[in-house]
Design a protein around this motif. Sequence first.
Motif, PDB file in Angstrom:
ATOM      1  N   ASP A 186      43.971  48.806  40.622  1.00  0.00           N
ATOM      2  CA  ASP A 186      45.354  47.822  41.018  1.00  0.00           C
ATOM      3  C   ASP A 186      45.803  47.415  39.869  1.00  0.00           C
ATOM      4  N   ILE A 187      44.833  46.608  38.670  1.00  0.00           N
ATOM      5  CA  ILE A 187      45.270  46.048  37.667  1.00  0.00           C
ATOM      6  C   ILE A 187      46.223  47.250  36.764  1.00  0.00           C
ATOM      7  N   GLU A 188      45.546  48.291  36.737  1.00  0.00           N
ATOM      8  CA  GLU A 188      46.279  49.468  35.706  1.00  0.00           C
ATOM      9  C   GLU A 188      47.474  49.676  36.297  1.00  0.00           C
ATOM     10  N   LEU A 189      47.688  49.904  37.854  1.00  0.00           N
ATOM     11  CA  LEU A 189      48.888  50.375  38.356  1.00  0.00           C
ATOM     12  C   LEU A 189      49.937  49.225  37.962  1.00  0.00           C
ATOM     13  N   ASN A 214      57.768  43.320  49.182  1.00  0.00           N
ATOM     14  CA  ASN A 214      56.434  44.503  49.214  1.00  0.00           C
ATOM     15  C   ASN A 214      56.800  44.962  50.598  1.00  0.00           C
ATOM     16  N   GLN A 215      56.366  46.208  50.536  1.00  0.00           N
ATOM     17  CA  GLN A 215      56.280  46.865  52.147  1.00  0.00           C
ATOM     18  C   GLN A 215      55.120  46.578  53.137  1.00  0.00           C
ATOM     19  N   LYS A 270      47.354  46.703  48.416  1.00  0.00           N
ATOM     20  CA  LYS A 270      46.883  45.438  47.806  1.00  0.00           C
ATOM     21  C   LYS A 270      45.656  45.166  48.624  1.00  0.00           C
ATOM     22  N   ASP A 271      46.067  45.101  50.173  1.00  0.00           N
ATOM     23  CA  ASP A 271      45.094  44.462  50.982  1.00  0.00           C
ATOM     24  C   ASP A 271      45.427  45.251  52.321  1.00  0.00           C
ATOM     25  N   ASP A 284      49.195  45.484  53.199  1.00  0.00           N
ATOM     26  CA  ASP A 284      50.166  45.045  52.317  1.00  0.00           C
ATOM     27  C   ASP A 284      50.040  46.010  50.919  1.00  0.00           C
ATOM     28  N   THR A 285      51.140  46.409  50.439  1.00  0.00           N
ATOM     29  CA  THR A 285      51.378  47.223  49.294  1.00  0.00           C
ATOM     30  C   THR A 285      51.207  46.442  48.141  1.00  0.00           C
ATOM     31  N   LEU A 286      50.880  47.008  46.941  1.00  0.00           N
ATOM     32  CA  LEU A 286      50.319  46.471  45.834  1.00  0.00           C
ATOM     33  C   LEU A 286      51.524  46.091  44.739  1.00  0.00           C
TER      34      LEU A 286
END
Length: 491
Positions: A186-189, A214-215, A270-271, A284-286
């Motif tokens: 996630d951090i890299e994205l 966010n979507q 994200k979650d 939840d999208t990132l």
Amino acid sequence: MISALYNGMSGLGSFQKALNTQSNNIANINTVAYKTDRISFVDMMYQNRMGKGTATVEVQKNFKEGDYKLTNNPYDLAIEGTGYFVVYDPEKDEIYYSRAGDFKKSVDGFLVTQTGEHVRGIPAAVTGDMIMNEDFPNFMASQIIKSATSVQSVNVRATDYNSSATDEIDPVTGIKTKESSAIIADIELLKADYRKKLQAYANNPTNAGTAPTNQVTAITVADYATQLNDANDSVSVTVNNTKYTQNFEGDAETTMQFLAAKIAKAEGVKDASFDPATGTITVDTLIPGENIKINSLLVNDTAYTSIATTAAVAGSGEAAMNSSYAALEAAMTRANAELTQVVTDITIPPKGTATTGVTVDVDGYGDLQLNLTELGISDNQFSNFMVDDGIIYMVQGDNKYAIAKIPTVAFNNESGLVPEGGRLFKGTKDAGEPINADYGSKVVGKTIELSNSNMGESLVELMTFQRAYEANSRSITTADEFLNIAIQLKK
């Protein structure tokens, strides 16, 4: 005859000065940015239409640009076009002006001339904490943002999130809701997204923009409790063309929670959390402003259509960049890591034009400190110096910091400047107030301006003055002979 003696003597004195002037030009043929001296002669008063000799008025500088030489020395700078560097002598507490850009870095980190005067300019305002040290080994972003009124640099680094990230485990169920590898991914994205939006803002720095959203997707299996009963049952959903399937495990609620944990590992998520009361997995999208595709909900091969999505809003400009940074910062916190950012901001004064010059207060310029340690940016004083369009950048690794602007100033009456030696000029009332010369000049790096003295012209002038000096001495000798003859006749 007496007049002839005086005429010859005036010629000797004038051409002696002319020889001195031209010999000075020859002596400075290799002096960086030297400006040639030119002497002017005038005839003296007349009596009965008879001249009384010659005199010199003043020595003037020829301010024509010299040729330019590429040196590849990073501290060598040249002004293409009109203008002067502003330098300060701390011992005399005086401001001077110079075209000579063969600068160097002093032992205390300042940009100075070869004779020790401090180069003056516009230092950057630095905000943020020191980011170049062993606590922040990971490079995250570096961007230069230019506008008509400012030049900014944004640099971001991070602690070692690859080592600090750990698996997330639900304290009640014991289910691993997010693996450390997924947190790192996630951090890299988000890092890539932040760089992209930082670049977009740099391309249009006047755009305040709008914040993205966010979507959010709700995947509902209302009858999950009756559909998931034994090992023959399963539930699946497709995220970005990847199918995530969860076979029955423990009980229906646990099965749905395991599916949510699998969805949480998907790229761009994200979650994903499960609400047993409604049978809904909320995803939840990132990345702020970006949508992902979630479809094909199956329970025991029976298709469900209960997927409701609130689409993301892309956002734009500075607001989108700030939202992306906030998302990255949150992801770093989740990885038990930390971001640090430093921003440098250089104010660019109005340029004006050649006909509408903008007066500048050179006393308001400051010394240019080059050590990043002194600027509070890095614990390493060693960095690479470079200049682009008058902006000083210091580079360490992948990070590039805009730390100052080197301005140039011009004068309405350039000939009013007084040469002080050491390739320095002093401003005077005759020269006028200094004005911003950026309208017609460019500071280029790794280059110096050469002397505009021409060896061929100087030698021709030198021979001319020499012959004129000899001729004037001959006129004195002749007049003296005439005077002796007149004296002898009287006797």
